[in-house]
Design a protein around this motif. Structure first.
Motif, PDB file in Angstrom:
ATOM      1  N   GLU A  91       0.836  -1.199   0.000  1.00  0.00           N
ATOM      2  CA  GLU A  91       0.000   0.000   0.000  1.00  0.00           C
ATOM      3  C   GLU A  91       0.872   1.251   0.000  1.00  0.00           C
ATOM      4  O   GLU A  91       1.763   1.403   0.825  1.00  0.00           O
ATOM      5  N   GLY A  92       0.590   2.151  -0.942  1.00  0.00           N
ATOM      6  CA  GLY A  92       1.348   3.386  -1.062  1.00  0.00           C
ATOM      7  C   GLY A  92       0.834   4.472  -0.146  1.00  0.00           C
ATOM      8  O   GLY A  92      -0.235   4.352   0.467  1.00  0.00           O
ATOM      9  N   GLN A  93       1.589   5.546  -0.069  1.00  0.00           N
ATOM     10  CA  GLN A  93       1.219   6.703   0.738  1.00  0.00           C
ATOM     11  C   GLN A  93      -0.072   7.330   0.199  1.00  0.00           C
ATOM     12  O   GLN A  93      -0.348   7.256  -0.991  1.00  0.00           O
ATOM     13  N   ASP A  94      -0.829   7.975   1.069  1.00  0.00           N
ATOM     14  CA  ASP A  94      -2.054   8.657   0.657  1.00  0.00           C
ATOM     15  C   ASP A  94      -1.749  10.000  -0.005  1.00  0.00           C
ATOM     16  O   ASP A  94      -2.525  10.488  -0.815  1.00  0.00           O
ATOM     17  N   PHE A  95      -0.626  10.601   0.376  1.00  0.00           N
ATOM     18  CA  PHE A  95      -0.224  11.891  -0.190  1.00  0.00           C
ATOM     19  C   PHE A  95       1.287  12.026  -0.026  1.00  0.00           C
ATOM     20  O   PHE A  95       1.912  11.270   0.718  1.00  0.00           O
ATOM     21  N   GLN A  96       1.859  12.996  -0.701  1.00  0.00           N
ATOM     22  CA  GLN A  96       3.299  13.222  -0.645  1.00  0.00           C
ATOM     23  C   GLN A  96       3.682  13.807   0.716  1.00  0.00           C
ATOM     24  O   GLN A  96       3.245  14.890   1.078  1.00  0.00           O
ATOM     25  N   LEU A  97       4.512  13.082   1.465  1.00  0.00           N
ATOM     26  CA  LEU A  97       4.882  13.476   2.821  1.00  0.00           C
ATOM     27  C   LEU A  97       6.116  14.361   2.893  1.00  0.00           C
ATOM     28  O   LEU A  97       6.358  15.002   3.917  1.00  0.00           O
ATOM     29  N   TYR A  98       6.911  14.372   1.842  1.00  0.00           N
ATOM     30  CA  TYR A  98       8.185  15.088   1.851  1.00  0.00           C
ATOM     31  C   TYR A  98       8.225  15.983   0.619  1.00  0.00           C
ATOM     32  O   TYR A  98       7.751  15.578  -0.445  1.00  0.00           O
ATOM     33  N   PRO A  99       8.806  17.164   0.712  1.00  0.00           N
ATOM     34  CA  PRO A  99       8.776  18.093  -0.427  1.00  0.00           C
ATOM     35  C   PRO A  99       9.745  17.736  -1.548  1.00  0.00           C
ATOM     36  O   PRO A  99      10.671  16.947  -1.364  1.00  0.00           O
ATOM     37  N   GLY A 100       9.527  18.331  -2.692  1.00  0.00           N
ATOM     38  CA  GLY A 100      10.473  18.263  -3.800  1.00  0.00           C
ATOM     39  C   GLY A 100      10.508  16.938  -4.539  1.00  0.00           C
ATOM     40  O   GLY A 100       9.622  16.092  -4.409  1.00  0.00           O
ATOM     41  N   GLU A 101      11.578  16.790  -5.337  1.00  0.00           N
ATOM     42  CA  GLU A 101      11.753  15.585  -6.146  1.00  0.00           C
ATOM     43  C   GLU A 101      11.908  14.342  -5.275  1.00  0.00           C
ATOM     44  O   GLU A 101      11.398  13.279  -5.609  1.00  0.00           O
ATOM     45  N   LEU A 102      12.628  14.475  -4.167  1.00  0.00           N
ATOM     46  CA  LEU A 102      12.781  13.339  -3.254  1.00  0.00           C
ATOM     47  C   LEU A 102      11.419  12.926  -2.707  1.00  0.00           C
ATOM     48  O   LEU A 102      11.122  11.732  -2.607  1.00  0.00           O
ATOM     49  N   LYS A 151       8.550  13.241  -4.205  1.00  0.00           N
ATOM     50  CA  LYS A 151       7.841  12.536  -5.283  1.00  0.00           C
ATOM     51  C   LYS A 151       8.327  11.105  -5.395  1.00  0.00           C
ATOM     52  O   LYS A 151       7.539  10.172  -5.588  1.00  0.00           O
ATOM     53  N   ARG A 152       9.652  10.924  -5.266  1.00  0.00           N
ATOM     54  CA  ARG A 152      10.213   9.574  -5.352  1.00  0.00           C
ATOM     55  C   ARG A 152       9.704   8.709  -4.195  1.00  0.00           C
ATOM     56  O   ARG A 152       9.334   7.551  -4.391  1.00  0.00           O
ATOM     57  N   ILE A 153       9.680   9.265  -3.000  1.00  0.00           N
ATOM     58  CA  ILE A 153       9.168   8.532  -1.838  1.00  0.00           C
ATOM     59  C   ILE A 153       7.705   8.167  -2.053  1.00  0.00           C
ATOM     60  O   ILE A 153       7.293   7.027  -1.819  1.00  0.00           O
ATOM     61  N   TYR A 154       6.911   9.114  -2.513  1.00  0.00           N
ATOM     62  CA  TYR A 154       5.484   8.879  -2.759  1.00  0.00           C
ATOM     63  C   TYR A 154       5.278   7.743  -3.762  1.00  0.00           C
ATOM     64  O   TYR A 154       4.410   6.895  -3.578  1.00  0.00           O
ATOM     65  N   ASN A 155       6.096   7.715  -4.802  1.00  0.00           N
ATOM     66  CA  ASN A 155       5.936   6.722  -5.865  1.00  0.00           C
ATOM     67  C   ASN A 155       6.576   5.372  -5.565  1.00  0.00           C
ATOM     68  O   ASN A 155       6.162   4.364  -6.138  1.00  0.00           O
ATOM     69  N   GLU A 156       7.577   5.336  -4.684  1.00  0.00           N
ATOM     70  CA  GLU A 156       8.353   4.105  -4.515  1.00  0.00           C
ATOM     71  C   GLU A 156       8.383   3.524  -3.105  1.00  0.00           C
ATOM     72  O   GLU A 156       8.879   2.415  -2.916  1.00  0.00           O
ATOM     73  N   ILE A 157       7.889   4.254  -2.098  1.00  0.00           N
ATOM     74  CA  ILE A 157       7.993   3.784  -0.713  1.00  0.00           C
ATOM     75  C   ILE A 157       6.589   3.583  -0.128  1.00  0.00           C
ATOM     76  O   ILE A 157       5.761   4.483  -0.154  1.00  0.00           O
ATOM     77  N   SER A 158       6.366   2.409   0.410  1.00  0.00           N
ATOM     78  CA  SER A 158       5.047   2.057   0.961  1.00  0.00           C
ATOM     79  C   SER A 158       4.826   2.672   2.336  1.00  0.00           C
ATOM     80  O   SER A 158       5.762   3.163   2.987  1.00  0.00           O
TER      81      SER A 158
END
Length: 90
Positions: free
Chosen positions: A15-26, A28-35
């Motif tokens: 299950e992925g994150q509900d929203f982006q928790l960290y700013p910027g490109e990093l 976005k990467r966390i949102y797309n790749e870290i559960s």
């Protein structure tokens, strides 16, 4: 409905994150790749690092240290270590 992603930390669909928790490109990467599960694991390590190393989150240098530790943990498979810490035995 939850978002299912391939978590690069867990190396499986989760299950992925509900929203982006960290700013910027990093972020976005966390949102797309870290559960959510891996993110919770990082939060435990992050809290330990902040407390053990007495990091001040208003200090830009301390934030950089924490961000690098997060990248190492989530994306490079490196364990977080603090001086004098011994993990509990399983």
């Amino acid at each position: 409905m939850s978002r299912i992603i391939f978590c690069t930390y867990l190396q499986r669909d989760a299950e992925g994150q509900d929203f982006q928790l960290y700013p910027g490109e990093l972020g976005k990467r966390i949102y797309n790749e870290i559960s959510k599960e891996a993110s919770k694991m990082w939060m435990v390590k992050q809290t330990m690092l902040i407390n053990e190393k007495k990091l001040n989150m208003t200090n830009p240098e301390d934030r950089k240290v924490l961000e690098q530790a997060m990248i190492n943990f989530l994306f490079e498979g490196k364990e977080v270590h603090t001086k004098g810490y011994t993990p509990p035995e399983a």
